[in-house]
Write an enzyme that holds these catalytic residues in place. Structure first.
Site, PDB file in Angstrom:
ATOM      1  N   LEU A 127       8.506 -39.137   9.555  1.00  0.00           N
ATOM      2  CA  LEU A 127       9.619 -38.858  10.471  1.00  0.00           C
ATOM      3  C   LEU A 127       9.492 -37.442  11.029  1.00  0.00           C
ATOM      4  CD1 LEU A 127      12.471 -39.066  11.694  1.00  0.00           C
ATOM      5  CD2 LEU A 127      13.388 -38.518   9.428  1.00  0.00           C
ATOM      6  N   ASP A 128       9.581 -36.474  10.142  1.00  0.00           N
ATOM      7  CA  ASP A 128       9.541 -35.062  10.534  1.00  0.00           C
ATOM      8  C   ASP A 128       8.814 -34.344   9.433  1.00  0.00           C
ATOM      9  OD1 ASP A 128       9.904 -32.448  11.278  1.00  0.00           O
ATOM     10  OD2 ASP A 128      12.073 -32.438  10.977  1.00  0.00           O
TER      11      ASP A 128
END
Lengths: 444, 444
Positions: A127-128
């Site tokens: 995701l991040d």
């Protein structure tokens, strides 16, 4: 190619394993899920005809190699520092490797060897880091292709609690690694503004948040990440005068967290003496010295320049920091004591839904006009097990596994997902799972 | 025994070398002064009939051993991290060793070997650490012998500029290692108050100073040292409910230094990008973000919660922090940039006199009465070469060399000067050099 090995069956693995098993059934692949806890691995495979679970102590070199040898693609969900050994095995045994972790310098140094062996080593595929890279790159390249010139890039992500499950004054619960939350921001945040480097030391990081309007969600707060300058080159934004990456929190969070930092509760460098004999109240008292006030609470309020009944003080009080309850952790650092306390107070209930927000802001000039494109993702989880976090970390890896298995990825070597051949199919398929950015363009 | 080796002829060595040479003439000893800079060593020996200077690169093991072999007593003025190798040589070659540095854990581990060889290894034999130990221990043991029970011990030391040489708004100049001044207080200060441990994080250390009246000198400021708890056991104060060690600064210093800390200028953990191209003004701007104000100065004033023309702001301005002058240091940390700036602004002039202040406060109960004994040393230097600092660091070592040479020290092993057989003759002889504590006793 028909064998996939997934190492690690912890709570971030569910969406990945489910996706890969589903595709395995469709394409006749076989999936092995290995974990130090064989029951955990078994529960994730859950009797699926195309899967099997196995026990693996990743430090046992021969066991590890034997498993990797039998796979075509390896996904490592291990803690970041354990990836490197797996990566070296993958070089020796000529296997592709996928992780969601930051690519370390040591990992990048394997780039030539991976390329020479026609291997795909993809990191930051969650995701991040992960979806942030892909969704930003897609827009950056679109704007450039249309003849736009980027003047500012700001990108914010937050792992939060959905409004319907928000029942505490901090408007926050742990949906990810609690330790990372307690240590967040240590160091000095660096970013670029008006072509000039800017620095925010940790001591005032949480006081220097900025309000950000999240499309469809209202106002949140963003504090600067340490790594804003890190991806300028790979994003093709080498000369951009404004760049900022940040973390999203609910309104009011940063002021209260700044108070914890100011008191000294996020410090992990020294032990509180006899901490196991102290109460939280006594710990707070130990941080006071000459502040005026009749109670520890009043002294602390003075120390953090708050009124004793301010919203910030109410948040501290809600944590139980002024309670005469034993800490019960021997020789613990302030940060560890805080982490233990928060683990209890910020725990997800079984039916709680988490929520991920990611928002990019691209300012650019096009035909003499200044524009801003705002691109926003909001995804809520189903419950405390099937979280938005697990989906958004696992699905990009799963989709990438499929792409590799089907021979659709041509780039070899050590990479992060900033190339069109990766981000385009991954972002496209993510839409099927409700992972879609909404966009708004405004004239500046 | 008639050979003394002094390793290191830097600026703290003058008083020591002069003392030892004088005594060498009286007692027919021979003194070798070794330094990596042979001219420096020569200038210190200055043709004295009982001395010679020699070149020594302390990393050259054989040269070092040869010199040590020929000595009976070795004094090491090397940087602290180099003492250990000298100490190991001294064990092998059976020589006594004296230093003014803090005794490291590794050094203490040589204790048994030193004792077995009947060797005296004395560390912390300078000013602070050194005279502080000796003068405090003398009073602590006196009070105990008289039947008093100590309830509080506070001890403050400062290396300052004498009032007659004080010509800048900080009322401070460098009389010692500039780097130690810039990094002072990093970490968390710990002390004891009312039987409870207290913690002051670095971020507010310089805002939590206390005013202290120095006998005969007026009011100064004291900030807490990190190590207040360190000597409780060796001082025989294991169960004392109040203990604090601190550093003395002139009035107004701490608030202004707190401003430098708050801005971020004492941070040494990351480089300022392109620092060689920046001006001090641009550096200050890089630390501002959303503060209101029309100028960098106004923004910084807001950031540190000062009026733009406050005394603190005047001190920052005097340093040249708002000047558009190039920094000229490539990729330097904020702390290094600050150090370079201060080196210039806080430089001692040739005729400047430094001043050392040390003050102990002993609270105790005697026959049902509460008393406080205040013991104060103030010593000024002669000029920028013959400093009070060099005298107070060098004379105790010199006197101790004499005591060892004359066989008056019976304790062997690794020690610091807390025993009567050491502190009594050293403090007594120091009086001949104007190093005398004045005392005042008050009823509480």
């Amino acid at each position: 190619m028909n064998n996939i090995l997934i190492i690690g069956a912890g709570r971030s693995s569910i969406a990945l394993i489910n996706y890969v098993l589903k595709k395995a059934q469709e394409f006749q692949w076989f999936v092995t899920v290995a974990d130090a806890d064989p029951q955990l691995a078994e529960s994730k495979v859950n009797g699926h005809p195309n899967g099997r679970s196995t026990w693996l102590d990743v430090m046992k070199v021969n066991d590890r190699k034997e498993l990797i040898e039998r796979a075509d693609v390896v996904v490592s969900l291990l803690p970041a520092h354990l990836h490197l050994e797996v990566a070296k095995d993958c070089i020796r045994l000529k296997k592709h490797l996928i992780t969601a972790s930051y690519v370390s310098k040591e990992m990048y140094q394997l780039g030539n060897q991976a390329r020479e062996n026609n291997l795909i080593f993809m990191g930051e595929m969650g995701l991040d880091p992960g979806i942030d890279h892909m969704s930003a790159m897609q827009k950056i390249e679109e704007i450039k292709e249309n003849g736009g010139k980027l003047t500012a890039f700001r990108s914010y992500t937050g792992g939060l609690i959905a409004p319907e499950s928000d029942d505490n004054p901090w408007h926050y619960k742990f949906t990810w690694n609690p330790r990372n939350v307690v240590t967040a921001g240590r160091g000095t945040a660096q970013y670029l503004e008006g072509g000039k480097y800017k620095y925010i030391p940790y001591r005032r990081l949480f006081t220097k948040y900025r309000p950000v309007d999240i499309q469809g969600m209202g106002e949140y707060e963003v504090y600067a990440n340490r790594d804003s300058l890190l991806y300028r080159e790979v994003y093709g934004l080498k000369d951009i005068p404004n760049i900022l990456r940040g973390t999203i929190r609910a309104k009011g969070f940063c002021d209260a967290w700044a108070a914890l930092v100011k008191i000294g509760l996020t410090n992990g460098t020294y032990p509180i003496l006899d901490s196991e004999k102290l109460t939280y109240h006594a710990l707070m008292e130990a941080f006071t010295s000459d502040e005026p006030g009749n109670s520890v609470k009043e002294k602390i309020a003075h120390l953090i320049r708050e009124e004793p009944n301010s919203e910030v003080m109410q948040k501290l009080e809600w944590l139980g920091l002024f309670r005469k309850k034993k800490i019960n952790l021997p020789n613990a650092t302030p940060a560890l004591i805080l982490e233990e306390l928060l683990l209890d107070k910020w725990k997800l209930k079984k039916t709680d839904k988490d929520m991920i927000i990611m928002q990019h802001e691209f300012e650019y000039k096009l035909k003499g006009k200044k524009k801003c494109l705002i691109s926003t993702l909001v995804l809520k989880g189903v419950d405390a097990t099937d979280t938005a976090m697990a989906r958004l970390v696992g699905l990009p890896m799963g989709i990438f596994v499929r792409l590799v298995m089907q021979g659709q990825i041509k780039t070899t070597g050590v990479n992060i997902p900033v190339m069109k051949q990766v981000y385009e199919p991954v972002l496209e398929e993510l839409k099927e799972y409700g992972v879609e950015f909404i966009e708004k363009e405004i004239d500046l």
